[in-house]
Scaffold this active site. Sequence first.
Site, mmCIF file in Angstrom:
data_model
loop_
_atom_site.group_PDB
_atom_site.id
_atom_site.type_symbol
_atom_site.label_atom_id
_atom_site.label_comp_id
_atom_site.label_asym_id
_atom_site.label_seq_id
_atom_site.Cartn_x
_atom_site.Cartn_y
_atom_site.Cartn_z
ATOM 1 N N GLU A 81 10.620 -69.430 -17.401
ATOM 2 C CA GLU A 81 9.706 -68.333 -17.780
ATOM 3 C C GLU A 81 10.438 -67.167 -18.454
ATOM 4 O OE1 GLU A 81 6.419 -67.612 -17.901
ATOM 5 O OE2 GLU A 81 5.999 -69.712 -17.498
ATOM 6 N N HIS A 95 12.912 -67.433 -20.711
ATOM 7 C CA HIS A 95 12.939 -67.797 -22.137
ATOM 8 C C HIS A 95 11.548 -67.643 -22.747
ATOM 9 C CE1 HIS A 95 16.333 -70.455 -20.590
ATOM 10 N NE2 HIS A 95 16.936 -69.762 -21.528
ATOM 11 N N GLN A 112 31.435 -70.368 -25.949
ATOM 12 C CA GLN A 112 31.295 -69.322 -24.945
ATOM 13 C C GLN A 112 31.563 -69.832 -23.530
ATOM 14 O OE1 GLN A 112 27.072 -68.575 -26.098
ATOM 15 N NE2 GLN A 112 26.709 -68.387 -23.899
ATOM 16 N N GLY A 115 17.384 -61.084 -23.333
ATOM 17 C CA GLY A 115 16.939 -60.749 -21.988
ATOM 18 C C GLY A 115 17.814 -59.683 -21.349
ATOM 19 N N LYS A 140 18.332 -59.670 -18.380
ATOM 20 C CA LYS A 140 19.079 -60.443 -17.384
ATOM 21 C C LYS A 140 20.580 -60.459 -17.700
ATOM 22 C CE LYS A 140 19.981 -64.133 -14.637
ATOM 23 N NZ LYS A 140 21.157 -64.675 -15.271
ATOM 24 N N GLN A 176 25.626 -58.816 -22.367
ATOM 25 C CA GLN A 176 25.403 -59.524 -23.636
ATOM 26 C C GLN A 176 24.468 -58.722 -24.537
ATOM 27 O OE1 GLN A 176 24.635 -63.936 -24.065
ATOM 28 N NE2 GLN A 176 22.531 -63.224 -24.033
ATOM 29 N N VAL A 201 12.821 -61.704 -15.892
ATOM 30 C CA VAL A 201 11.734 -62.406 -15.197
ATOM 31 C C VAL A 201 12.318 -63.007 -13.918
ATOM 32 C CG1 VAL A 201 10.028 -64.261 -15.345
ATOM 33 C CG2 VAL A 201 10.609 -62.928 -17.394
ATOM 34 N N SER A 209 18.817 -70.819 -16.019
ATOM 35 C CA SER A 209 18.955 -72.277 -16.145
ATOM 36 C C SER A 209 19.884 -72.796 -15.055
ATOM 37 C CB SER A 209 19.496 -72.644 -17.522
ATOM 38 O OG SER A 209 18.648 -72.109 -18.524
ATOM 39 N N ARG A 210 20.840 -71.966 -14.638
ATOM 40 C CA ARG A 210 21.811 -72.409 -13.630
ATOM 41 C C ARG A 210 21.202 -72.473 -12.229
ATOM 42 N NH1 ARG A 210 25.543 -69.546 -17.298
ATOM 43 N NH2 ARG A 210 27.011 -71.114 -18.045
HETATM 44 P P1 AMP Z 1 20.315 -68.619 -22.122
HETATM 45 O O1 AMP Z 1 19.538 -69.808 -22.556
HETATM 46 O O2 AMP Z 1 20.604 -68.586 -20.656
HETATM 47 O O3 AMP Z 1 21.513 -68.338 -22.991
HETATM 48 O O4 AMP Z 1 19.349 -67.367 -22.326
HETATM 49 C C1 AMP Z 1 18.717 -67.136 -23.553
HETATM 50 C C2 AMP Z 1 18.090 -65.780 -23.533
HETATM 51 O O5 AMP Z 1 17.151 -65.709 -22.467
HETATM 52 C C3 AMP Z 1 19.097 -64.650 -23.298
HETATM 53 O O6 AMP Z 1 18.755 -63.543 -24.126
HETATM 54 C C4 AMP Z 1 18.899 -64.330 -21.848
HETATM 55 O O7 AMP Z 1 19.226 -62.994 -21.518
HETATM 56 C C5 AMP Z 1 17.413 -64.562 -21.690
HETATM 57 N N1 AMP Z 1 17.085 -64.805 -20.298
HETATM 58 C C6 AMP Z 1 17.673 -65.673 -19.447
HETATM 59 N N2 AMP Z 1 17.137 -65.563 -18.215
HETATM 60 C C7 AMP Z 1 16.205 -64.589 -18.279
HETATM 61 C C8 AMP Z 1 15.298 -63.998 -17.328
HETATM 62 N N3 AMP Z 1 15.256 -64.398 -16.065
HETATM 63 N N4 AMP Z 1 14.477 -63.024 -17.763
HETATM 64 C C9 AMP Z 1 14.512 -62.603 -19.053
HETATM 65 N N5 AMP Z 1 15.327 -63.120 -19.987
HETATM 66 C C10 AMP Z 1 16.163 -64.097 -19.615
#
Ligand code: AMP
Length: 288
Positions: A53, A55, A79, A165, A167, A171, A194, A204-205
């Site tokens: 959610e 993403h 990364q 995000g 989160k 970054q 979220v 995702s982890r």
């Molecule tokens: P990632 O696929 O983990 O690299 O995340 C892709 C994007 O989704 C990044 O900008 C993250 O900060 C954002 N993101 C990951 N988890 C969340 C979350 N729980 N709430 C809001 N954005 C998120």
Amino acid sequence: MTSRLEDAALGAPHEAQGSLAVARTIRELRELLDPWRARSRIGLVPTMGAFHEGHLALMRAARTECDRVVVSLFVNPTQFGPGEDLGRYPRDEGRDLRLAREAGVDVVFAPPADELYPSGFQTWVEVAELSAPLEGELRPGHFRGVATVCLKLFNVVRPQAAYFGQKDAQQLALIRRLVRDLDLEIEIRAVPTVRDPDGLALSSRNAYLGPEERAAALALPRALQRGAGVFGRGDAVAAARAVLDAEPGLSTQYVEIAELEGQRVLAAAVSVGSTRLIDNVVLEETRP
Ligand code: AMP
């Protein structure tokens, strides 16, 4: 900004609403985007897939604010450090494409690694100071990989806006700084974190966590909330650390207050078994 309906009425060359194009190469991507550029605001959502959610919130924000939404789906090898989870990072492209389609995304850019890093690749972007503390200290080279791939994605997509995000607060700050320092004409939009109803930030982890580990992981958002409650009248870091220390199922890597490009955040990283989790709360806006 034109709506999809207006586009259709004007005979714009794109698929009907609900359709999703997948580009595997930069060339395919440019062929899809070039006809849209003159009249459309293009929004980019960079991701590594395994959508949740969080993403989808980014995609929905982009869908609301932009005419065209491009999602990049790329598990960026540069990364990840040696010994990190690149090999086992969750991947489910079929599900991701379905969710992207349902979220109204126009294009998913899902290249193989050698499309973005062909042999001989040797140019890197470093955002020096913002890369140093917190995650940067524990994951040397991580932010160099993030900054480099994001600049490449900005160059190939050429979006008007890109969505990140809260989160990943460090970054987000790093990307804001990159855009300012290199005079990129891209609006960086931040989307609030979220969380699951129990408070755990979606990641995702989280898929790596067993039930007991997940229960232990809940101390992370609880600690940050406790710290934020104390901020301004006591030691927020100590308050957060006390909550983490009381949970035997996790080990704390850092809990710190950091000033990140106009935001003061309380940020923490923990490991639960072999899983690393990060989270943060915004304490105050510091931009004058
Ligand atoms: P990632 O696929 O983990 O690299 O995340 C892709 C994007 O989704 C990044 O900008 C993250 O900060 C954002 N993101 C990951 N988890 C969340 C979350 N729980 N709430 C809001 N954005 C998120």
